[in-house]
Design an enzyme around this catalytic site. Structure first.
Site, short mmCIF file in Angstrom:
data_model
loop_
_atom_site.label_atom_id
_atom_site.label_comp_id
_atom_site.label_asym_id
_atom_site.label_seq_id
_atom_site.Cartn_x
_atom_site.Cartn_y
_atom_site.Cartn_z
N ARG A 1 0.82 -1.22 0.00
CA ARG A 1 0.00 0.00 0.00
C ARG A 1 0.85 1.26 0.00
O ARG A 1 0.36 2.34 -0.36
CB ARG A 1 -0.93 0.00 1.21
CG ARG A 1 -1.89 -1.17 1.23
CD ARG A 1 -2.84 -1.15 2.40
NE ARG A 1 -3.84 -0.09 2.24
CZ ARG A 1 -4.96 -0.02 2.98
NH1 ARG A 1 -5.20 -0.94 3.90
NH2 ARG A 1 -5.81 0.96 2.80
N LYS B 1 14.67 -25.05 6.81
CA LYS B 1 15.89 -25.10 7.62
C LYS B 1 16.72 -26.32 7.27
O LYS B 1 16.21 -27.42 7.10
CB LYS B 1 15.54 -25.11 9.12
CG LYS B 1 14.94 -23.80 9.62
CD LYS B 1 14.61 -23.90 11.11
CE LYS B 1 14.05 -22.59 11.65
NZ LYS B 1 15.06 -21.52 11.70
N HIS C 1 4.72 -25.45 12.76
CA HIS C 1 6.12 -25.88 12.89
C HIS C 1 6.27 -27.21 13.63
O HIS C 1 6.95 -28.13 13.16
CB HIS C 1 6.94 -24.82 13.62
CG HIS C 1 6.87 -23.45 13.02
ND1 HIS C 1 6.73 -23.25 11.66
CD2 HIS C 1 6.92 -22.22 13.57
CE1 HIS C 1 6.70 -21.95 11.42
NE2 HIS C 1 6.81 -21.31 12.56
#
Length: 480
Positions: A45, A177, A235
């Site tokens: 924006r 990871k 996770h």
């Protein structure tokens, strides 16, 4: 491999873009891992032109890149492929201007969409209306993808009306990871582990993700979310699925995700006796005095900043093996790790010589260090004369030291590269997300039905004392 020649970043002026996405893209550029003709467009924006946005990108790189990565000439070259278009994603009008700015996408377009949940549907419809959702367009979705199963389905339905599953990439940055990916190598590339990776040899498994930080500028989002939805739903359940899944037939996206979803659907519903929720109070973290959650928030709240859970995977391989999960803020140290506790040997042949045995333990540390450590029993040197002293010693594989010459990659480097390449292996499929939400929704219902308010714990410790009782009634201790 067909790589898309254009990348579009939504939320391109936000914190995630400045800290992670732009430094990751620069690192890929500096190492010649993206094509010379890749164009990168940012949209948000903020009212900026190309030049102003490039100045913002330069400032972000100078602030967040490691010193050894900063090279003015390379940064200048990277900025030449950066463009910007102002967009209010809540209205459909601006999308045609965005499409005009991007121009030709015949070489393929990858979109990274990081936005508030209520903007998913108008953004998707805007992309479609502007011709930015064709068969050669891939979309990556950054969380939060809803806050329960029902809202997740609404978002996924809106996305899938325009982008079919094979062109949808749901992002869980933990899967990028290095050590998380190494879980599969550890299990399936080493004969010494896989035959023992089952209920016959393993007593229990622990997964810990602990943080020392508090709200860190996320007060509004976090208070509406809590630890259960912020960390466990994505996770931690993805880590659990990788640990517990059966060997996939191949290393392709479909095979791996098929096995993960089987685990997630096998998770046993959690009873009220196997859940602990907490909220941090005042205390000291690393010798620094910190306020309570209520003081940080500026209001009284029943949002949990800590959760510990005992659960089971009800299948043949893992029957009867408890999985202990815990995560929290303002804990003693920052740590992400998996602990595999093996069973005791069936008979101690050394007991007549006074030797005590400890069960073998495998520790997989994800952060801040990255290592794999196996604790094994060994005899202490010496002339025992009727006695024998056995001691637990570590066999260490430090990934940092073993691969000292290799550059360490942050998760978003790999995920952005895979999004550009169209490789879905490290992204989450819809049926995985919905299995995760179903299990989490059941836990939240149990918490609500039993009026389980968060227990206050001192900052700088390891959470509520009831979390210790959760494991100790089974004769287990948290690995600390």
């Amino acid at each position: 491999m067909n790589r898309n020649s254009t990348l579009l970043l939504f939320g391109a002026t936000g914190d995630l873009a400045r800290r992670m996405l732009l430094p990751s893209l620069y690192a890929l550029y500096a190492d010649n891992l993206i094509e010379d003709d890749l164009r990168i467009f940012g949209t948000a924006r903020s009212d900026l032109d190309d030049a102003a946005y490039r100045d913002m990108v330069r400032d972000a790189l100078m602030e967040f890149l490691p010193e050894d990565r900063i090279a003015e000439q390379q940064i200048d070259g990277f900025l030449q492929r950066i463009y910007y278009q102002t967009l209010d994603a809540s209205t459909i009008e601006g999308f045609s201007d965005l499409a005009d700015k991007i121009g030709d996408i015949s070489g393929g377009l990858s979109i990274f969409l990081s936005t508030a949940p209520f903007l998913f549907e108008p953004t998707i419809l805007g992309l479609k209306s502007a011709g930015l959702a064709g068969d050669n367009v891939l979309i990556g979705l950054e969380k939060p993808l809803g806050n329960d199963l029902a809202s997740s389905k609404i978002i996924n339905d809106a996305v899938n009306q325009v982008f079919p599953e094979e062109r949808t990439f749901r992002i869980d940055h933990y899967l990028g990871k290095e050590t998380v990916q190494n879980l599969m190598a550890l299990r399936f590339a080493n004969m010494i582990f896989e035959p023992l990776w089952n209920a016959q040899a393993i007593e229990h498994i622990q997964i810990t993700i602990s943080e020392t930080v508090g709200l860190e500028g996320r007060a509004g989002f976090y208070n509406d979310t809590g630890a259960l939805r912020d960390m466990v739903q994505n996770h931690m359940l993805q880590l659990l699925a990788l640990i517990a899944m059966e060997p996939p037939a191949n290393l392709d996206a479909a095979s791996i995700r098929d096995e993960k979803v089987k685990v997630l659907r096998s998770l046993r519903p959690v009873s009220e006796n196997d859940i602990v929720v907490g909220q941090y109070g005042a205390g000291a973290v690393a010798e620094t005095l910190v306020k309570s959650y209520a003081d940080d928030l500026g209001d009284v709240s029943d949002t949990e900043t800590y959760v510990a859970i005992k659960t089971f995977v009800d299948n043949w391989r893992w029957q009867g093996v408890p999985f202990y999960l815990r995560t929290g803020k303002r804990l003693s140290e920052r740590r992400s790790e998996i602990v595999i506790q093996f069973r005791e040997v069936p008979h101690n042949i050394f007991k007549d010589r006074g030797a005590k045995l400890e069960s073998n333990t495998l520790i997989i540390r994800l952060q801040p260090e990255e290592y794999v450590r196996l604790l094994v029993m060994s005899k202490e040197p010496g002339l025992d004369r009727g006695q024998m002293v056995l001691r637990e010693v570590p066999l260490d594989l430090s990934l940092t030291q073993a691969f000292a010459g290799a550059r360490r990659r942050i998760a978003y480097e790999r995920l952005l590269l895979d999004l550009i390449d169209g490789d879905q292996t490290l992204f989450v499929r819809r049926d995985e997300v919905e299995a995760q939400w179903k299990w989490i929704d059941d836990i939240r219902e149990t918490i609500t039905k039993n009026a389980m308010s968060p227990k206050i714990y001192n900052s700088g410790g390891w959470g509520p004392s009831t979390a210790i009782a959760l494991t100790e009634r089974e004769g287990v201790s948290w690995h600390e």
